[in-house]
Design a protein around this motif. Structure first.
Motif, mmCIF file in Angstrom:
data_model
loop_
_atom_site.group_PDB
_atom_site.id
_atom_site.type_symbol
_atom_site.label_atom_id
_atom_site.label_comp_id
_atom_site.label_asym_id
_atom_site.label_seq_id
_atom_site.Cartn_x
_atom_site.Cartn_y
_atom_site.Cartn_z
ATOM 1 N N ARG A 1 30.543 56.487 70.336
ATOM 2 C CA ARG A 1 30.072 56.328 68.956
ATOM 3 C C ARG A 1 31.219 56.473 67.961
ATOM 4 N N VAL B 1 32.640 65.768 63.898
ATOM 5 C CA VAL B 1 31.778 66.089 65.031
ATOM 6 C C VAL B 1 31.622 67.606 65.042
ATOM 7 N N THR C 1 29.575 60.590 72.772
ATOM 8 C CA THR C 1 30.120 60.866 71.442
ATOM 9 C C THR C 1 31.389 60.054 71.207
ATOM 10 N N ARG D 1 27.682 63.963 77.653
ATOM 11 C CA ARG D 1 27.433 63.973 76.210
ATOM 12 C C ARG D 1 28.713 63.631 75.444
ATOM 13 N N PHE E 1 21.343 64.573 62.706
ATOM 14 C CA PHE E 1 22.587 64.253 63.399
ATOM 15 C C PHE E 1 22.523 62.880 64.059
ATOM 16 N N GLU E 2 21.324 62.457 64.444
ATOM 17 C CA GLU E 2 21.182 61.213 65.185
ATOM 18 C C GLU E 2 21.278 59.984 64.286
ATOM 19 N N ASP F 1 28.068 63.518 64.255
ATOM 20 C CA ASP F 1 27.584 63.789 65.610
ATOM 21 C C ASP F 1 27.751 65.279 65.876
ATOM 22 N N TYR F 2 27.209 65.751 66.987
ATOM 23 C CA TYR F 2 27.337 67.158 67.332
ATOM 24 C C TYR F 2 27.473 67.301 68.842
#
Length: 268
Positions: free
Chosen positions: A120, A84, A117, A113, A97-98, A103-104
């Protein structure tokens, strides 16, 4: 209890700023109580070495660090953990990234957010556990990660990213100050003063470092000890001695323009 709260996993946080590591650790404890932070590192090289020892499931990785940066480190770390990226530069938040390989998180990390994350990450960890019985799927995921890293490296080479946030310690807490709030920076011996309309902060980053990292269209050096945000300038006047003085919006103090920087206001 939610699925996130019951999921057990290990993680490492990599960031060259100690307050940022502490902030992310605190946010993760709230978002995912069962996630165990087993290691921290301050740069990419140390992260690679520590990950080899601790073998975390997940690595939260800052992009811009001294030595080996986050993208360079990820090319090695992604082979053994979920990555991440954590960054203050939204230029990196590109569509790739999507796609799910990585992820970010943008600094400052927002709770909503981060919760998404964590969801996911749990799904990806479960998928990885299942994929141990499916080498082809594992290979396809590794290829996807490698492709994404190639994109990121090309993106980094083609575009110059600039600071959007300044990290300032206030007592035992960390304050994230948007560059859009800042009126000017002034060198103050070992520290640099950060001035906004409402408050002032001291940071350890030098004026030279800031000048290299800030957008030159947004911040001008008007004196060897001063950087000013251009859009915060209300007017530029001359006093009886011929000095150029800058008046800022929402701030009473006037800033002097040194002789070496008067060319910035040639129309006067």
């Amino acid at each position: 209890m939610s699925a996130i709260a019951s999921a057990v996993a290990t993680a490492m946080i990599v960031d060259d700023e100690t307050p940022m590591r502490e902030q992310l650790r605190s946010r993760l404890q709230q978002a995912w109580p069962q996630l165990s932070i087993i290691a921290e590192a301050a740069n990419g090289i140390a992260a690679i070495e520590q990950a080899e020892i601790d073998r975390p499931d997940i690595i939260f990785l800052d992009i811009r660090m001294p030595g080996k940066n986050g993208i360079e480190a990820a090319s090695i770390l992604a082979k053994q953990a979920l990555i991440v990226f954590v960054t203050a530069y939204d230029e990196y938040a590109i569509q790739a990234f999507e796609r799910g390989a990585m992820d970010y998180l943008l600094k400052p990390v927002e709770a909503e957010r981060l919760a998404g994350t964590c969801e996911r990450l749990q799904q990806q960890l479960e998928q990885r556990r299942q994929d141990k019985q499916a080498p082809t799927i594992v290979h396809n995921q590794a290829t996807q990660v490698e492709h994404l890293l190639t994109q990121l490296m090309q993106h980094q080479a083609q575009s110059r990213e600039y600071l959007r946030w300044i990290q300032a310690s206030v007592g035992s807490s960390l304050r994230m100050v948007s560059t859009k709030e800042i009126l000017f920076f002034r060198s103050d011996e070992k520290y640099t003063l950060v001035q906004t309309e409402q408050a002032e902060f001291l940071i350890r980053k030098s004026l030279k470092e800031l000048e290299d990292e800030l957008d030159p269209k947004e911040f001008w050096r008007i004196h060897r000890s001063t950087l000013v945000r251009v859009s915060a300038i209300a007017e530029v006047t001359r006093d009886f001695r011929g000095r150029q003085l800058i008046t800022l919006k929402g701030h009473a103090e006037k800033l002097e323009v040194s002789r070496n920087h008067m060319h910035l206001f040639q129309q006067m």
